[in-house]
Design an enzyme around this catalytic site. Structure first.
Site, PDB file in Angstrom:
ATOM      1  N   SER A  68      -9.367   3.165   2.962  1.00  0.00           N
ATOM      2  CA  SER A  68      -8.299   3.756   2.175  1.00  0.00           C
ATOM      3  C   SER A  68      -7.460   2.736   1.403  1.00  0.00           C
ATOM      4  O   SER A  68      -6.647   3.116   0.553  1.00  0.00           O
ATOM      5  CB  SER A  68      -7.376   4.570   3.084  1.00  0.00           C
ATOM      6  OG  SER A  68      -6.708   3.728   4.033  1.00  0.00           O
ATOM      7  N   SER A 126     -10.444   0.812   6.895  1.00  0.00           N
ATOM      8  CA  SER A 126      -9.768   0.969   5.608  1.00  0.00           C
ATOM      9  C   SER A 126      -9.410  -0.323   4.896  1.00  0.00           C
ATOM     10  O   SER A 126      -9.029  -0.289   3.727  1.00  0.00           O
ATOM     11  CB  SER A 126      -8.494   1.813   5.783  1.00  0.00           C
ATOM     12  OG  SER A 126      -8.845   3.149   6.053  1.00  0.00           O
ATOM     13  N   LYS A 173       0.868  -1.173   0.000  1.00  0.00           N
ATOM     14  CA  LYS A 173       0.000   0.000   0.000  1.00  0.00           C
ATOM     15  C   LYS A 173       0.904   1.222   0.000  1.00  0.00           C
ATOM     16  O   LYS A 173       1.932   1.238   0.671  1.00  0.00           O
ATOM     17  CB  LYS A 173      -0.888  -0.013   1.238  1.00  0.00           C
ATOM     18  CG  LYS A 173      -1.895   1.128   1.316  1.00  0.00           C
ATOM     19  CD  LYS A 173      -2.798   0.970   2.530  1.00  0.00           C
ATOM     20  CE  LYS A 173      -3.770   2.132   2.673  1.00  0.00           C
ATOM     21  NZ  LYS A 173      -4.657   1.965   3.846  1.00  0.00           N
TER      22      LYS A 173
END
Length: 480
Positions: free
Chosen positions: A151, A175, A76
């Site tokens: 996210s 997220s 990520k």
């Protein structure tokens, strides 16, 4: 013959260990797919040279004990890796390159993984959807008009497109669970402290922990074991929450077995009810009903539990969120380069002060005790994963940070309190909601467990997976 990208991570692992596939062959296959098929904007950076160097090293290694030996993944983009872009989705850091590698990246390297690149996230990971002025929007694969969630939206969109077999993410308010449910995938947020490299311990508020996204419960369990850094069943010597005495140490083993009968309660209420007009969509309620019907068929004891008093939750959670944002250290003179949401959170953090942060932390600790007491009779607690269907690209008022935050609350009112209390939770894509145009949108549920009881959540998830064909649905959405 089954294509490489159609295989689950565990199936790939078996073929790699049997030397029926090489890590280079697997990496090249996924790199080619990323270049050709990433229509959802899942990746913000691909490093072919690094990927093939790691793959060749995996193929040449005599020792293949790494738990994800030869398996491809992507960082990520909020995870730093030396020599890789480190803008964190922010124009303020545009062009930055990391000079250190975060522990979360190192533990996956040590586990034998092959990193292909970096997946998209919103600026500093502040949003429950994935969009930034730097990288644009990450969309639900097959639906360019809808957000993928966030996210960890890039991670979820990559798996959903068949660009990765699984993907690590991070979760500070939902997220991992939000994009997993939105994209029709499984997503696990472990207990605070369970992942030594990135488990929330030692951070402001203790909200954010690393976790895993995949098409199946077993793939998610495999990657979570790798994130924990377990070797031959033993947890690392670093600070970590130890598994319960009855847990043999392997989350993958618990997922494979998928055994047990449990007491499971549906939670009523959300912590945002006093401050926001929370409305649960029929599609979200339908997902809960699908899950309940399957759980009843397995013989679990079902019931209902009310979320305990959450008066003051909105103030406490936003204070903890602001406390974490303050640690980023964006000088006031440079905040004009931030997007409205990040700027609102960081500007208001200036007003918080030590007293405000301490008050929020004390409130959160008391709330955690109330929730643990209420949930104690139950092995797992069931809620919708999202209150609404996947959101249109123009649904969030991105020019007004506070209004943007409020819209996110309306979409996902059930997820953030799990971070405040430090409990484990898994998102499971149990339902397909029909649309007016004949399409079907993934809708998921969230199962919340006791501290350290990820194995229970994975076992229940595996049972549901045997009855509900979400892996087949996920594969059907993947383009060739």
């Amino acid at each position: 013959m089954t294509a490489i990208h159609e295989l689950g991570a565990l199936d790939l692992w078996r073929l790699l260990h049997a030397r029926e596939l090489s890590a280079v062959e697997v990496a090249e296959h996924f790199l080619e797919r990323i270049e050709r098929l990433d229509e959802a904007n899942a990746f913000v950076h691909v490093d072919r040279e690094l990927a093939l160097r790691q793959a060749r090293a995996a193929d040449e290694a005599d020792d293949r004990t790494g738990i994800i030996h030869g398996l491809p993944f992507a960082d990520k983009m909020l995870t730093r890796r030396a020599g890789q872009p480190a803008a964190m989705g922010s124009r303020w850091l545009e062009g930055a390159v990391a000079d250190v590698t975060d522990p979360m990246a190192r533990v996956l390297d040590t586990g034998g993984g092959v990193v292909l690149g970096r997946t998209a996230a919103p600026e500093f990971g502040f949003a429950g959807y994935t969009r930034s002025a730097l990288h644009g929007s990450t969309t639900l694969p097959g639906r360019p008009d809808l957000h993928a969630g966030g996210s960890s939206g890039g991670a979820a969109a990559a798996v959903a497109q068949g660009l990765l077999p699984f993907a690590p993410g991070s979760d500070g308010g939902g997220s991992i669970r939000i994009p997993a449910a939105t994209c029709g995938l499984v997503g696990l947020k472990p207990t605070r402290g369970r992942v030594p490299a990135h488990g929330g311990v030692g951070t402001v508020g203790g909200l954010v922990t690393a976790g895993a996204i995949g098409r199946s419960v077993m793939d998610v369990a495999l990657l979570t074991d790798a994130l924990i850094g377990r070797v031959n069943g033993d947890t690392p010597h670093e600070l970590t929450l130890r598994p319960p005495e009855h847990d043999d140490g392997s989350l993958l083993a618990a997922a494979v077995r998928g055994e047990g009968r449990y007491r499971i309660a549906v939670m009523t209420g959300t912590p945002w009810d006093a401050t926001h007009d929370i409305r649960i969509a029929p599609e979200a309620n339908a997902a809960v009903e699908v899950a309940l019907a399957a759980l009843e068929a397995f013989g679990h004891e079902l019931g209902e539990v009310a979320l305990p008093d959450a008066t003051g939750y909105a103030d406490a959670f936003t204070a903890l969120w602001r406390g974490g944002a303050a640690a980023i250290g964006v000088p006031r003179a440079e905040r004009g380069r931030l997007e409205p949401l990040a700027r609102w959170i960081i500007d208001t953090s200036d007003e918080l002060g030590a007293g405000g942060l301490a008050k929020a932390q004390l409130w959160a600790s008391a709330f955690e005790r109330r929730v643990l007491a209420a949930f104690a009779p139950w092995d797992a607690v069931l809620t919708p994963a999202t209150a609404l269907t996947p959101r249109p690209l123009d649904w969030y008022p991105i020019d007004d940070g506070e209004a943007d935050f409020d819209r996110q609350v309306l979409h996902t009112p059930h997820t953030s309190f799990v971070n405040v209390t430090g409990l484990p939770a898994i998102a499971l894509p149990v339902h397909q909601a029909a649309t007016d145009d004949g399409d079907a949108l993934p809708m998921g549920v969230q199962l919340i467990g006791r501290p350290g009881e990820e194995a229970t959540l994975l076992a229940i998830g595996r049972q549901l997976e045997r009855r509900i064909p979400w892996k087949q649905r996920a594969l059907a959405r993947i383009r060739d």
